[in-house]
Design an enzyme around this catalytic site. Structure first.
Site, PDB file in Angstrom:
ATOM      1  N   CYS A 113      48.986  42.534  59.591  1.00 16.45           N
ATOM      2  CA  CYS A 113      49.794  42.529  60.777  1.00 16.45           C
ATOM      3  C   CYS A 113      48.732  41.173  61.657  1.00 16.45           C
ATOM      4  CB  CYS A 113      48.590  43.638  61.896  1.00 16.45           C
ATOM      5  SG  CYS A 113      48.915  43.327  63.533  1.00 16.45           S
ATOM      6  N   CYS A 116      46.525  41.359  65.054  1.00 14.08           N
ATOM      7  CA  CYS A 116      45.467  42.499  65.215  1.00 14.08           C
ATOM      8  C   CYS A 116      45.550  43.502  64.298  1.00 14.08           C
ATOM      9  CB  CYS A 116      45.299  42.980  67.150  1.00 14.08           C
ATOM     10  SG  CYS A 116      47.378  44.101  66.908  1.00 14.08           S
ATOM     11  N   SER A 117      45.709  44.647  64.521  1.00 11.79           N
ATOM     12  CA  SER A 117      46.110  45.615  63.708  1.00 11.79           C
ATOM     13  C   SER A 117      46.847  46.752  63.765  1.00 11.79           C
ATOM     14  CB  SER A 117      44.210  45.773  63.153  1.00 11.79           C
ATOM     15  OG  SER A 117      43.845  46.903  64.849  1.00 11.79           O
ATOM     16  N   CYS A 118      48.087  46.759  63.398  1.00 10.95           N
ATOM     17  CA  CYS A 118      49.112  47.278  63.675  1.00 10.95           C
ATOM     18  C   CYS A 118      49.039  47.503  62.400  1.00 10.95           C
ATOM     19  CB  CYS A 118      50.205  47.038  64.379  1.00 10.95           C
ATOM     20  SG  CYS A 118      49.994  46.325  66.248  1.00 10.95           S
TER      21      CYS A 118
HETATM   22 FE    FE Z   1      49.175  44.600  65.462  1.00 10.50          FE
END
Ligand code: FE
Length: 212
Positions: A113, A116-118
């Protein structure tokens, strides 16, 4: 076009700030509990590690193992990941839309991602720290082959690497290749070979005999 872009950014921002809010609350709670002598920080780290590496990814491992032994399930999985994953009872927040991408001898898939951190929580649990780190998020796109090498995976030059950039609206699960020498293995035994990292696409599944 501009509208779509704004919308995409917004979704990422939304999830990011929500997570950091949760992280702040957890940090505050951890501090209070530690100061009162109620909690050992090392024990907390161990719990987090368990969720990162065992509890969450075990769901994904079952999905992968089922796909390896059941061609009809695999077809449904590749057609609509979230729906087929739901057949095994996994779903919920972060699993609304999951695309499953299949590794073959010609194509290797890897998930990142970039904003961000999906991450597909219902099948992989909590994302590892490196997945959320800026170096991984940028290098996965610029130099996927180099990143794979850092993870100990060397692919021959004729294998195409596809990098999938997750969003809160579409998350990805890699279906790794079934290791050779497992032809008569049952689903449960196969699931033991499926690591978290192999479902993010930065590693291969374990070889038979690597776990006893
Ligand atoms: Fe994300």
């Amino acid at each position: 076009m501009a509208h779509d872009h704004d919308h995409h950014d917004h979704d990422h921002h939304h999830e990011g700030s929500e997570l950091s809010d949760v992280a702040l609350r957890v940090r505050a709670l951890e501090t209070v509990l530690t100061q009162k002598g109620l909690v050992d920080p090392a024990a907390l780290d161990m719990i987090v590690d368990t969720y990162e590496t065992k509890v969450g990814p075990r769901n994904g491992a079952r999905v992968v193992a089922r796909a390896w032994i059941d061609p009809a399930f695999k077809a449904r999985l590749l057609e609509d990941g979230a729906k087929a994953i739901g057949e095994l009872g996994y779903g919920g927040r972060g699993g609304e839309h999951i695309a499953v991408v299949e590794n073959t001898s010609a194509v290797h898939n890897m998930v990142v991602c970039t904003l961000c951190s999906c991450y597909p929580w219902p099948v992989l649990g909590l994302p590892p720290v490196w997945y959320k780190s800026a170096p991984y998020r940028s290098r996965a796109v610029i130099d996927p082959r180099g990143v794979l090498k850092d993870f100990g995976v060397t692919l021959s030059d004729d294998v195409e690497i596809r990098v999938w950039d997750s969003t809160s609206e579409m998350r990805y699960l890699v279906l790794p290749m079934r290791p050779g020498g497992t032809e008569d293995w049952d689903e449960e035994k196969l699931a033991d070979l499926v690591t978290r990292d192999s479902m993010i696409g930065v590693s291969q599944p374990l070889a038979p005999g690597a776990r006893t």
